[in-house]
Design a protein around this motif. Sequence first.
Motif, PDB file in Angstrom:
ATOM      1  N   PHE A 305       0.839  -1.194   0.000  1.00 10.18           N
ATOM      2  CA  PHE A 305       0.000   0.000   0.000  1.00 10.18           C
ATOM      3  C   PHE A 305       0.877   1.248   0.000  1.00 10.18           C
ATOM      4  O   PHE A 305       0.663   2.181  -0.776  1.00 10.18           O
ATOM      5  CB  PHE A 305      -0.894  -0.036   1.241  1.00 10.18           C
ATOM      6  N   ALA A 306       1.910   1.252   0.853  1.00 16.87           N
ATOM      7  CA  ALA A 306       2.796   2.408   0.942  1.00 16.87           C
ATOM      8  C   ALA A 306       3.632   2.579  -0.321  1.00 16.87           C
ATOM      9  O   ALA A 306       3.899   3.705  -0.746  1.00 16.87           O
ATOM     10  CB  ALA A 306       3.703   2.261   2.159  1.00 16.87           C
ATOM     11  N   LYS A 307       4.033   1.468  -0.934  1.00 13.59           N
ATOM     12  CA  LYS A 307       4.853   1.554  -2.144  1.00 13.59           C
ATOM     13  C   LYS A 307       4.111   2.254  -3.277  1.00 13.59           C
ATOM     14  O   LYS A 307       4.742   2.797  -4.178  1.00 13.59           O
ATOM     15  CB  LYS A 307       5.273   0.154  -2.592  1.00 13.59           C
ATOM     16  N   ASN A 326       9.139  17.241  10.645  1.00 14.57           N
ATOM     17  CA  ASN A 326      10.260  16.395  11.091  1.00 14.57           C
ATOM     18  C   ASN A 326       9.947  14.910  10.976  1.00 14.57           C
ATOM     19  O   ASN A 326      10.338  14.105  11.823  1.00 14.57           O
ATOM     20  CB  ASN A 326      10.652  16.729  12.540  1.00 14.57           C
ATOM     21  N   ILE A 327       9.213  14.513   9.932  1.00 10.56           N
ATOM     22  CA  ILE A 327       8.871  13.105   9.777  1.00 10.56           C
ATOM     23  C   ILE A 327       9.276  12.585   8.400  1.00 10.56           C
ATOM     24  O   ILE A 327       8.811  11.531   7.975  1.00 10.56           O
ATOM     25  CB  ILE A 327       7.361  12.861   9.999  1.00 10.56           C
ATOM     26  N   LEU A 328      10.145  13.299   7.694  1.00 10.86           N
ATOM     27  CA  LEU A 328      10.530  12.905   6.345  1.00 10.86           C
ATOM     28  C   LEU A 328      11.154  11.514   6.325  1.00 10.86           C
ATOM     29  O   LEU A 328      10.691  10.611   5.620  1.00 10.86           O
ATOM     30  CB  LEU A 328      11.503  13.928   5.754  1.00 10.86           C
ATOM     31  N   LEU A 329      12.216  11.302   7.119  1.00 14.13           N
ATOM     32  CA  LEU A 329      12.898  10.011   7.127  1.00 14.13           C
ATOM     33  C   LEU A 329      11.988   8.911   7.652  1.00 14.13           C
ATOM     34  O   LEU A 329      11.919   7.814   7.096  1.00 14.13           O
ATOM     35  CB  LEU A 329      14.171  10.091   7.977  1.00 14.13           C
ATOM     36  N   GLU A 330      11.275   9.194   8.726  1.00 13.63           N
ATOM     37  CA  GLU A 330      10.415   8.174   9.328  1.00 13.63           C
ATOM     38  C   GLU A 330       9.305   7.748   8.371  1.00 13.63           C
ATOM     39  O   GLU A 330       8.911   6.584   8.335  1.00 13.63           O
ATOM     40  CB  GLU A 330       9.811   8.690  10.635  1.00 13.63           C
ATOM     41  N   ALA A 331       8.806   8.680   7.562  1.00 12.41           N
ATOM     42  CA  ALA A 331       7.765   8.338   6.601  1.00 12.41           C
ATOM     43  C   ALA A 331       8.278   7.340   5.574  1.00 12.41           C
ATOM     44  O   ALA A 331       7.606   6.362   5.244  1.00 12.41           O
ATOM     45  CB  ALA A 331       7.260   9.593   5.903  1.00 12.41           C
ATOM     46  N   PHE A 332       9.491   7.553   5.096  1.00 10.68           N
ATOM     47  CA  PHE A 332      10.033   6.627   4.109  1.00 10.68           C
ATOM     48  C   PHE A 332      10.380   5.282   4.745  1.00 10.68           C
ATOM     49  O   PHE A 332      10.245   4.239   4.116  1.00 10.68           O
ATOM     50  CB  PHE A 332      11.253   7.245   3.421  1.00 10.68           C
ATOM     51  N   GLN A 333      10.807   5.287   5.998  1.00  7.98           N
ATOM     52  CA  GLN A 333      11.080   4.029   6.685  1.00  7.98           C
ATOM     53  C   GLN A 333       9.796   3.231   6.897  1.00  7.98           C
ATOM     54  O   GLN A 333       9.800   2.000   6.901  1.00  7.98           O
ATOM     55  CB  GLN A 333      11.761   4.306   8.029  1.00  7.98           C
ATOM     56  N   THR A 334       8.687   3.928   7.071  1.00  8.28           N
ATOM     57  CA  THR A 334       7.411   3.273   7.306  1.00  8.28           C
ATOM     58  C   THR A 334       6.989   2.414   6.118  1.00  8.28           C
ATOM     59  O   THR A 334       6.247   1.444   6.269  1.00  8.28           O
ATOM     60  CB  THR A 334       6.318   4.324   7.606  1.00  8.28           C
ATOM     61  N   TYR A 335       7.486   2.760   4.915  1.00 10.81           N
ATOM     62  CA  TYR A 335       7.136   1.978   3.739  1.00 10.81           C
ATOM     63  C   TYR A 335       7.368   0.487   3.941  1.00 10.81           C
ATOM     64  O   TYR A 335       6.619  -0.357   3.470  1.00 10.81           O
ATOM     65  CB  TYR A 335       8.000   2.396   2.543  1.00 10.81           C
ATOM     66  N   PHE A 336       8.455   0.165   4.626  1.00  8.06           N
ATOM     67  CA  PHE A 336       8.918  -1.223   4.642  1.00  8.06           C
ATOM     68  C   PHE A 336       8.877  -1.851   6.037  1.00  8.06           C
ATOM     69  O   PHE A 336       9.554  -2.825   6.290  1.00  8.06           O
ATOM     70  CB  PHE A 336      10.353  -1.274   4.094  1.00  8.06           C
ATOM     71  N   SER A 337       8.082  -1.310   6.926  1.00 11.59           N
ATOM     72  CA  SER A 337       8.201  -1.733   8.321  1.00 11.59           C
ATOM     73  C   SER A 337       6.974  -2.441   8.868  1.00 11.59           C
ATOM     74  O   SER A 337       6.915  -2.709  10.054  1.00 11.59           O
ATOM     75  CB  SER A 337       8.504  -0.516   9.207  1.00 11.59           C
ATOM     76  N   SER A 338       5.985  -2.745   8.044  1.00 10.89           N
ATOM     77  CA  SER A 338       4.778  -3.343   8.602  1.00 10.89           C
ATOM     78  C   SER A 338       4.264  -4.462   7.708  1.00 10.89           C
ATOM     79  O   SER A 338       4.422  -4.438   6.497  1.00 10.89           O
ATOM     80  CB  SER A 338       3.690  -2.284   8.768  1.00 10.89           C
TER      81      SER A 338
END
Length: 348
Positions: A305-307, A326-338
């Motif tokens: 879904f995130a991809k 301040n969530i730029l990096l965390e947003a991209f990390q979220t792509y692959f974390s669930s």
Amino acid sequence: MNKPNLERMVDFVASRGGTVRFDEYMGEHILGEGGFYSQKVNIGVDGHFVTYADRPPFIWLVYIILKHEGLLNKQFLEIGGGSGKFKEFFRQFSSVTEYISVEASPRLALAQSRFGGITHVGKAENLPLKDNSLEGVIFGNELLDELPCRVFMISNSRGELSINQEGYVRADNGQLVFGYSKAQRDDFLELYESFLRGSRPDVPSQSIISVSPGMPVAISEMGRVLKKGKILLIDYGYWNAHDQDKPRDEQPFFIRNGTQYFVDSVLQKPYETDLTHSVDFEFARWHAARTGLFSTINVMYVEDFAKRMLAKKLTPGDIRQLASRNILLEAFQTYFSSSVGVLEMEKR
């Protein structure tokens, strides 16, 4: 003086003849007077675990997909929004969206109302909205696994699949005990039995599967109120024979903060967990298709879904919006974390 939680639930079961079907117990445990959602709901280590839909980066992912699909200037209905975190952050990203929330718990509905929009007290199985009154998006995070479930023990004798046993809660000498007895045959049991025979004929005998009678009702309700748009339901569950719960000998388990608890241990400490269960996504999809309400129905991982957002062309404004929070990096990390699932349906 209020009765202790265990005593209150023992009295509830005793008042109904000393034995109740598990979904009846679960409904009282979650939403009854003094229950999990009407007593107190803590998010975090000492309570219900934090989910992805409570986090700004994931909320932004949902927002940006809806933005690129042209759905932000439509209505957005969230069902079962809990503490209102999703509503709070989504409305920061998109103040123009007409945000409507429906919440079964009056206490949580009050919490959600602080963040604006329109808030109704009501249940997913009986939405307080008119037919075809909404055009846009219906969203639910861990909604389906909160609906009271029946716990079925599957029998399969040489391909002859049936449900003859199901879970009950019994009051015994001031304690609550879980066990199996004769299944109550009704329209829902026959519906789910029909689904299993057609979709999972090889389910091993003695398998334990939890499924909510309210789930097909809730999906039909969403189809009733939605005139045009999408339905996105995020949850933990399974959607084919290989992903379903493994056979167990005695009883189902429930998860709290990533730890498995067998139901007997949960019964001794009522209201300390919300009794969520694994959602049968394939059954949800099967029911939606047979109602004829949805033109496309997809099941995917949140990662997939995130991809989808990667395929969109992000504007400089999108990036600035992320960076400013301040969530730029965390947003991209979220792509692959669930690995939770997204049931996506559409009505055209």
